[in-house]
Design a protein around this motif. Sequence first.
Motif, PDB file in Angstrom:
ATOM      1  N   GLU A  12      -4.132 -59.108 -30.990  1.00 21.06           N
ATOM      2  CA  GLU A  12      -3.128 -59.912 -30.300  1.00 21.06           C
ATOM      3  C   GLU A  12      -2.047 -59.003 -29.753  1.00 21.06           C
ATOM      4  O   GLU A  12      -1.650 -58.033 -30.396  1.00 21.06           O
ATOM      5  N   LEU A  13      -1.560 -59.315 -28.559  1.00 23.36           N
ATOM      6  CA  LEU A  13      -0.460 -58.602 -27.944  1.00 23.36           C
ATOM      7  C   LEU A  13       0.518 -59.635 -27.425  1.00 23.36           C
ATOM      8  O   LEU A  13       0.164 -60.474 -26.605  1.00 23.36           O
ATOM      9  N   HIS A  14       1.757 -59.594 -27.911  1.00 20.20           N
ATOM     10  CA  HIS A  14       2.810 -60.505 -27.475  1.00 20.20           C
ATOM     11  C   HIS A  14       3.793 -59.695 -26.641  1.00 20.20           C
ATOM     12  O   HIS A  14       4.321 -58.693 -27.112  1.00 20.20           O
ATOM     13  N   ILE A  15       4.029 -60.120 -25.412  1.00 21.55           N
ATOM     14  CA  ILE A  15       4.929 -59.419 -24.510  1.00 21.55           C
ATOM     15  C   ILE A  15       6.056 -60.367 -24.131  1.00 21.55           C
ATOM     16  O   ILE A  15       5.806 -61.481 -23.675  1.00 21.55           O
ATOM     17  N   GLY A  16       7.286 -59.928 -24.328  1.00 19.91           N
ATOM     18  CA  GLY A  16       8.426 -60.769 -24.005  1.00 19.91           C
ATOM     19  C   GLY A  16       9.525 -59.988 -23.318  1.00 19.91           C
ATOM     20  O   GLY A  16       9.546 -58.761 -23.322  1.00 19.91           O
ATOM     21  N   VAL A  17      10.443 -60.713 -22.724  1.00 24.50           N
ATOM     22  CA  VAL A  17      11.581 -60.134 -22.027  1.00 24.50           C
ATOM     23  C   VAL A  17      12.843 -60.637 -22.711  1.00 24.50           C
ATOM     24  O   VAL A  17      12.944 -61.804 -23.077  1.00 24.50           O
ATOM     25  N   GLU A  18      13.806 -59.725 -22.886  1.00 22.90           N
ATOM     26  CA  GLU A  18      15.074 -60.133 -23.477  1.00 22.90           C
ATOM     27  C   GLU A  18      16.194 -59.291 -22.889  1.00 22.90           C
ATOM     28  O   GLU A  18      15.960 -58.184 -22.408  1.00 22.90           O
ATOM     29  N   HIS A  65       9.562 -54.864 -31.558  1.00 24.42           N
ATOM     30  CA  HIS A  65       8.877 -53.577 -31.604  1.00 24.42           C
ATOM     31  C   HIS A  65       7.376 -53.802 -31.670  1.00 24.42           C
ATOM     32  O   HIS A  65       6.923 -54.826 -32.153  1.00 24.42           O
ATOM     33  N   PRO A  66       6.601 -52.819 -31.196  1.00 27.65           N
ATOM     34  CA  PRO A  66       5.154 -52.913 -31.380  1.00 27.65           C
ATOM     35  C   PRO A  66       4.780 -52.440 -32.779  1.00 27.65           C
ATOM     36  O   PRO A  66       5.453 -51.587 -33.364  1.00 27.65           O
ATOM     37  N   ALA A  67       3.713 -52.998 -33.311  1.00 23.71           N
ATOM     38  CA  ALA A  67       3.173 -52.575 -34.613  1.00 23.71           C
ATOM     39  C   ALA A  67       1.684 -52.309 -34.416  1.00 23.71           C
ATOM     40  O   ALA A  67       0.980 -53.129 -33.831  1.00 23.71           O
ATOM     41  N   PHE A  68       1.244 -51.156 -34.906  1.00 25.98           N
ATOM     42  CA  PHE A  68      -0.144 -50.751 -34.760  1.00 25.98           C
ATOM     43  C   PHE A  68      -0.799 -50.676 -36.124  1.00 25.98           C
ATOM     44  O   PHE A  68      -0.279 -50.017 -37.028  1.00 25.98           O
ATOM     45  N   ILE A  73       8.908 -48.096 -33.468  1.00 26.72           N
ATOM     46  CA  ILE A  73       7.447 -48.191 -33.480  1.00 26.72           C
ATOM     47  C   ILE A  73       7.026 -48.328 -34.935  1.00 26.72           C
ATOM     48  O   ILE A  73       7.488 -47.582 -35.785  1.00 26.72           O
ATOM     49  N   GLU A  74       6.147 -49.282 -35.226  1.00 30.67           N
ATOM     50  CA  GLU A  74       5.695 -49.506 -36.611  1.00 30.67           C
ATOM     51  C   GLU A  74       4.198 -49.226 -36.720  1.00 30.67           C
ATOM     52  O   GLU A  74       3.431 -49.551 -35.816  1.00 30.67           O
ATOM     53  N   PHE A  75       3.813 -48.605 -37.836  1.00 38.03           N
ATOM     54  CA  PHE A  75       2.415 -48.481 -38.210  1.00 38.03           C
ATOM     55  C   PHE A  75       2.209 -49.241 -39.505  1.00 38.03           C
ATOM     56  O   PHE A  75       3.090 -49.234 -40.385  1.00 38.03           O
ATOM     57  N   LEU A  76       1.062 -49.900 -39.645  1.00 41.50           N
ATOM     58  CA  LEU A  76       0.783 -50.629 -40.860  1.00 41.50           C
ATOM     59  C   LEU A  76      -0.693 -50.501 -41.219  1.00 41.50           C
ATOM     60  O   LEU A  76      -1.530 -50.246 -40.357  1.00 41.50           O
TER      61      LEU A  76
END
Length: 94
Positions: free
Chosen positions: A27-33, A43-46, A87-90
């Motif tokens: 899943e990829l969620h893209i938003g504008v703020e 932030h993105p999480a990989f 940037i997050e890694f999990l």
Amino acid sequence: MYKLGTCLLFSHKYFTHTLWYKIGDIELHIGVENREGYRSKSHPAFEVENIEAVRRYLEEKGVVTQDEQVIPGVTRFSFHDPFHNRIEFLEKQQ
């Protein structure tokens, strides 16, 4: 919901300015703020395998990492890129 090739595009009335893509189990969620005047939690999480090796590699290259809030069953950490993006890694525990 709109079908866009192999991607499913989701739009929701409560999430204006946000697009949700799903490809397989990704899943990829893209938003504008408007980010003026505050630091966003966005932030993105990989998801990775062998998160300890990933963290060690980054730290050996001089990247400062930080632990994230605990989520049961998930090991995670984050860092900031040169543009101050978090940037997050999990890694999900088996």
